[in-house]
Design a protein around this motif. Structure first.
Motif, short mmCIF file in Angstrom:
data_model
loop_
_atom_site.label_atom_id
_atom_site.label_comp_id
_atom_site.label_asym_id
_atom_site.label_seq_id
_atom_site.Cartn_x
_atom_site.Cartn_y
_atom_site.Cartn_z
N ALA A 234 6.46 -11.04 -1.01
CA ALA A 234 5.97 -12.42 -1.22
C ALA A 234 4.57 -12.62 -0.63
CB ALA A 234 6.96 -13.41 -0.60
N ASP A 235 4.32 -12.07 0.54
CA ASP A 235 3.02 -12.26 1.17
C ASP A 235 1.92 -11.45 0.48
OD1 ASP A 235 4.20 -13.92 3.01
OD2 ASP A 235 4.40 -12.38 4.56
N ALA A 236 2.30 -10.41 -0.27
CA ALA A 236 1.31 -9.56 -0.93
C ALA A 236 0.96 -10.03 -2.34
CB ALA A 236 1.84 -8.12 -1.00
N ILE A 237 1.76 -10.91 -2.90
CA ILE A 237 1.57 -11.34 -4.29
C ILE A 237 0.24 -12.05 -4.52
CG2 ILE A 237 2.49 -12.75 -6.17
CD1 ILE A 237 4.14 -10.26 -5.65
N PRO A 238 -0.16 -13.03 -3.69
CA PRO A 238 -1.43 -13.74 -3.95
C PRO A 238 -2.62 -12.79 -4.02
CG PRO A 238 -0.13 -14.95 -2.34
CD PRO A 238 0.56 -13.63 -2.53
N ALA A 239 -2.71 -11.85 -3.11
CA ALA A 239 -3.84 -10.91 -3.12
C ALA A 239 -3.78 -10.02 -4.36
CB ALA A 239 -3.84 -10.06 -1.86
N ALA A 240 -2.56 -9.63 -4.77
CA ALA A 240 -2.42 -8.81 -5.98
C ALA A 240 -2.91 -9.57 -7.21
CB ALA A 240 -0.96 -8.40 -6.16
N LYS A 241 -2.62 -10.86 -7.27
CA LYS A 241 -3.09 -11.68 -8.39
C LYS A 241 -4.62 -11.76 -8.40
CE LYS A 241 0.96 -14.71 -8.89
NZ LYS A 241 1.46 -16.10 -8.74
N GLU A 242 -5.21 -11.90 -7.22
CA GLU A 242 -6.68 -11.96 -7.14
C GLU A 242 -7.31 -10.65 -7.61
OE1 GLU A 242 -8.25 -13.16 -3.39
OE2 GLU A 242 -6.90 -14.89 -3.19
N ARG A 243 -6.72 -9.54 -7.21
CA ARG A 243 -7.26 -8.23 -7.64
C ARG A 243 -7.14 -8.07 -9.15
NH1 ARG A 243 -4.68 -6.62 -2.75
NH2 ARG A 243 -2.80 -5.98 -3.87
N LEU A 244 -6.05 -8.51 -9.71
CA LEU A 244 -5.87 -8.40 -11.16
C LEU A 244 -6.90 -9.24 -11.91
CD1 LEU A 244 -1.96 -8.52 -11.48
CD2 LEU A 244 -3.44 -6.57 -11.99
N ALA A 245 -7.20 -10.40 -11.36
CA ALA A 245 -8.17 -11.29 -12.02
C ALA A 245 -9.57 -10.68 -12.04
CB ALA A 245 -8.20 -12.65 -11.31
N LYS A 246 -9.87 -9.83 -11.07
CA LYS A 246 -11.21 -9.24 -10.97
C LYS A 246 -11.27 -7.81 -11.48
CE LYS A 246 -12.13 -11.95 -6.76
NZ LYS A 246 -12.37 -11.86 -5.30
N TRP B 58 -3.20 1.81 -8.77
CA TRP B 58 -3.30 0.62 -7.91
C TRP B 58 -3.16 -0.66 -8.75
CZ3 TRP B 58 -2.89 4.42 -4.95
CH2 TRP B 58 -3.01 4.32 -3.56
N GLN B 59 -3.84 -0.70 -9.90
CA GLN B 59 -3.75 -1.90 -10.73
C GLN B 59 -2.36 -2.03 -11.35
OE1 GLN B 59 -7.02 -3.13 -13.37
NE2 GLN B 59 -5.51 -3.22 -15.05
N MET B 60 -1.80 -0.93 -11.81
CA MET B 60 -0.48 -0.98 -12.43
C MET B 60 0.57 -1.53 -11.47
SD MET B 60 1.76 2.11 -14.12
CE MET B 60 1.89 2.99 -12.55
N VAL B 61 0.53 -1.08 -10.23
CA VAL B 61 1.51 -1.57 -9.25
C VAL B 61 1.29 -3.05 -8.99
CG1 VAL B 61 2.33 -1.38 -6.87
CG2 VAL B 61 1.86 0.69 -8.21
N ASP B 62 0.04 -3.47 -8.86
CA ASP B 62 -0.22 -4.91 -8.72
C ASP B 62 0.38 -5.69 -9.88
OD1 ASP B 62 -1.57 -4.94 -6.31
OD2 ASP B 62 -3.58 -4.84 -7.20
N GLU B 63 0.17 -5.19 -11.09
CA GLU B 63 0.67 -5.89 -12.28
C GLU B 63 2.19 -5.94 -12.29
OE1 GLU B 63 0.11 -5.85 -17.15
OE2 GLU B 63 -1.08 -4.48 -15.89
N ASP C 165 0.84 -1.21 0.00
CA ASP C 165 0.00 0.00 0.00
C ASP C 165 0.87 1.26 0.00
OD1 ASP C 165 -2.45 -1.39 0.00
OD2 ASP C 165 -2.33 -1.69 2.16
N LEU C 166 1.95 1.24 0.76
CA LEU C 166 2.87 2.38 0.76
C LEU C 166 3.55 2.50 -0.60
CD1 LEU C 166 4.18 4.69 2.29
CD2 LEU C 166 5.89 3.07 3.16
N LEU C 167 3.87 1.37 -1.21
CA LEU C 167 4.45 1.39 -2.56
C LEU C 167 3.50 2.07 -3.54
CD1 LEU C 167 6.55 0.56 -4.69
CD2 LEU C 167 5.45 -1.69 -4.77
N VAL D 256 4.28 -5.73 -9.67
CA VAL D 256 4.77 -6.56 -8.58
C VAL D 256 4.61 -8.04 -8.91
CG1 VAL D 256 4.33 -7.24 -6.19
CG2 VAL D 256 4.50 -4.83 -6.77
N VAL D 257 3.49 -8.40 -9.50
CA VAL D 257 3.27 -9.80 -9.90
C VAL D 257 4.27 -10.21 -10.98
CG1 VAL D 257 1.66 -11.37 -11.05
CG2 VAL D 257 0.86 -9.89 -9.19
N ALA D 258 4.47 -9.35 -11.98
CA ALA D 258 5.39 -9.66 -13.07
C ALA D 258 6.83 -9.81 -12.58
CB ALA D 258 5.32 -8.57 -14.14
#
Length: 488
Positions: A443-455, A425-430, A403-405, A432-434
């Motif tokens: 590492a702990d934030a990646i699964p939730a980022a993937k879920e947000r990207l899927a939706k 928000w979506q760009m940072v998720d994308e 979130d700070l990132l 970080v996942v990539a």
């Protein structure tokens, strides 16, 4: 003199060769040991061949070792130089490609902006590993010379969290001074005396004298506008000079991505850049240049090896700071340069915790900065925007707080001028996942980022940018080089 210099990321072959030959231009340094380390055994062996050839051709007692074991290379080192690129060209390509999907067009993307911030997230955990090794196995009191970008973030992390004696080094000030000397008609850059102060890649020539004569804004603007080359290549930089009253150290392309005004509309970008070379503002220009340089070096390695057999010419010692700092510290011969260190009052109108770039003198007693400099208010305001982004980015990289990132990226001047909070928000998720493999702290934030990207319902586009050039093949590069040689 005999001591050990470790170079981390020595697989940056061209730059390592330059640092090596610069240091050997100091007569007292011919008996030192260079310990090269890199993750790539292939690159290490290439650079070792080149450096061994330089040593043997010049009949020097210099020792060169190469290992992928970093701690082994750092053991007993008095000086540690870093020129790493964590994630290599693969991660760097994502730093450019993914932001383009959200309309963010970067020329370099290695300092701030979306690409530079993510670059820092990859670098900082590694920088802290370097610092741990330096504390544990290097010579007590070893000095860490960081050349790697993002300069301010890496240096900030090494000083504040790595607890190692660190200085950040760049060549933007020297290059800017060379330009100014040329437009003013100086016979040599040495005729120009200047004070340059700010933060890395946003440093400002706040005082200029040519052979003792004060140079003002109007004379400098007129000189740049009359220059047949710089008037075209540095249009944005000249515009900033007109409005701010002082010239920036950074290239047209670099400067354009640190400000919110020149790259936010695709149809405006081409007005301010020049496509004669990547550094003047081309979309993803440095990524293209880096890719071509790597391909060229792999193919033309025999020619690079042959050139290494020539005698070292001390008259051609470069203006990179490293060799001059080592010479001053070891011999006491005073060196004046511009260095990246924690502010603590050096620049009066920038925060104490910021990493600033400003003049200093080096001798046996260390790096002694000139304190009490006040930069123009407009320059300070521009620097402050970047410093706030850098601070949040460093803290995010240390804590793994996604979130700070996102807030750091949101507050970036160019990102904020182009993208909405939802898009950021979506760009940072994308991103970080990539880049997950280089971001252990997330590492702990990646699964939730993937879920947000899927939706996600945020729309993106397949966009190459406003001014993109294709990577040239080796044959194209060879033909262009031959044509240029023939023209000369």
């Amino acid at each position: 003199m005999s001591f050990k210099i470790a170079i981390i990321g020595a697989g940056s072959v061209g730059f390592t060769k330059k640092l090596f030959t610069d240091i050997l231009c100091v007569p007292e340094f011919q008996d030192v040991e260079f310990a090269l380390t890199d993750m790539s055994e292939h690159n290490l062996q290439m650079i070792k061949q080149i450096l061994d050839t330089i040593v043997s051709s010049n009949k020097l007692p210099t020792r060169v070792t190469a290992t992928t074991n970093r701690r082994e290379a750092l053991t007993g080192a008095r000086y540690v130089i870093s020129c790493v690129r964590v994630g290599g060209l693969e991660a760097y390509a994502d730093d450019i490609r993914i932001p383009l999907k959200y309309g963010i067009d970067q020329c370099v993307g290695d300092t701030i902006c979306a690409g530079g911030i993510l670059y820092g997230q990859r670098n900082i955990p590694v920088i802290l590993d370097f610092c741990k090794d330096i504390r544990e196995v290097a010579e007590p009191g070893a000095k860490f010379l960081n050349y790697a970008n993002p300069m301010a973030m890496n240096t900030w992390a090494a000083i504040e969290y790595g607890k190692v004696d660190t200085v950040g080094l760049c060549h933007g000030v020297q290059h800017g001074a060379e330009q100014i000397a040329e437009v003013l008609g100086a016979k040599s850059p040495s005729e120009l005396d200047y004070i340059c102060s700010g933060i890395n890649h946003q440093t400002w020539f706040v005082d200029l004298k040519l052979n003792g004569r004060k140079i003002g804004k109007d004379e400098l603007v007129a000189a740049f506008e009359a220059h047949p080359v710089f008037s075209q290549q540095e249009k944005l930089r000249i515009d900033v000079l007109k409005r701010f009253g002082v010239y920036s150290t950074e290239s047209n392309g670099h400067l354009s991505e640190y400000l919110p005004w020149y790259r936010k509309r695709p149809d405006e970008i081409t007005k301010w850049i020049d496509m004669s070379d990547w550094i003047h503002g081309e979309t993803g220009g440095y990524l293209r240049h880096s890719t071509e340089t790597r391909n060229w070096f792999e193919t033309e390695f025999p020619q690079f090896l042959e050139s290494a057999s020539k005698p070292i010419d001390r008259a051609k010692r470069s203006n990179e700071h490293a060799s001059h700092i080592l010479e001053a510290l070891e011999t006491g011969r005073v060196y004046r340069g511009h260095f990246n260190l924690k502010n603590n009052g050096i620049i009066t109108n920038l925060p104490a915790d910021a990493i600033i770039e400003s003049p200093g003198f080096v001798d046996r007693f260390g790096i002694n900065m000139v304190s009490g400099i006040t930069i123009p208010e407009a320059c300070a305001a521009t620097c402050m925007a970047s410093i706030n982004v850098q601070r949040m980015s460093v803290h995010a990289a240390i804590s793994g707080d996604i979130d700070l990132l996102k807030l750091a990226v949101l507050h970036d001047p160019l990102v904020g001028a182009v993208a909405t909070p939802e898009e950021v928000w979506q760009m940072v998720d994308e991103m970080v996942v990539a880049q997950a493999r280089w971001l252990p702290q997330y590492a702990d934030a990646i699964p939730a980022a993937k879920e947000r990207l899927a939706k996600s319902t945020v729309k993106t586009r397949d966009w190459a940018g406003a001014a993109r050039r294709n990577v040239r093949s080796i044959d194209e590069l060879r033909a262009e080089k031959a044509a240029l040689k023939q023209a000369v």
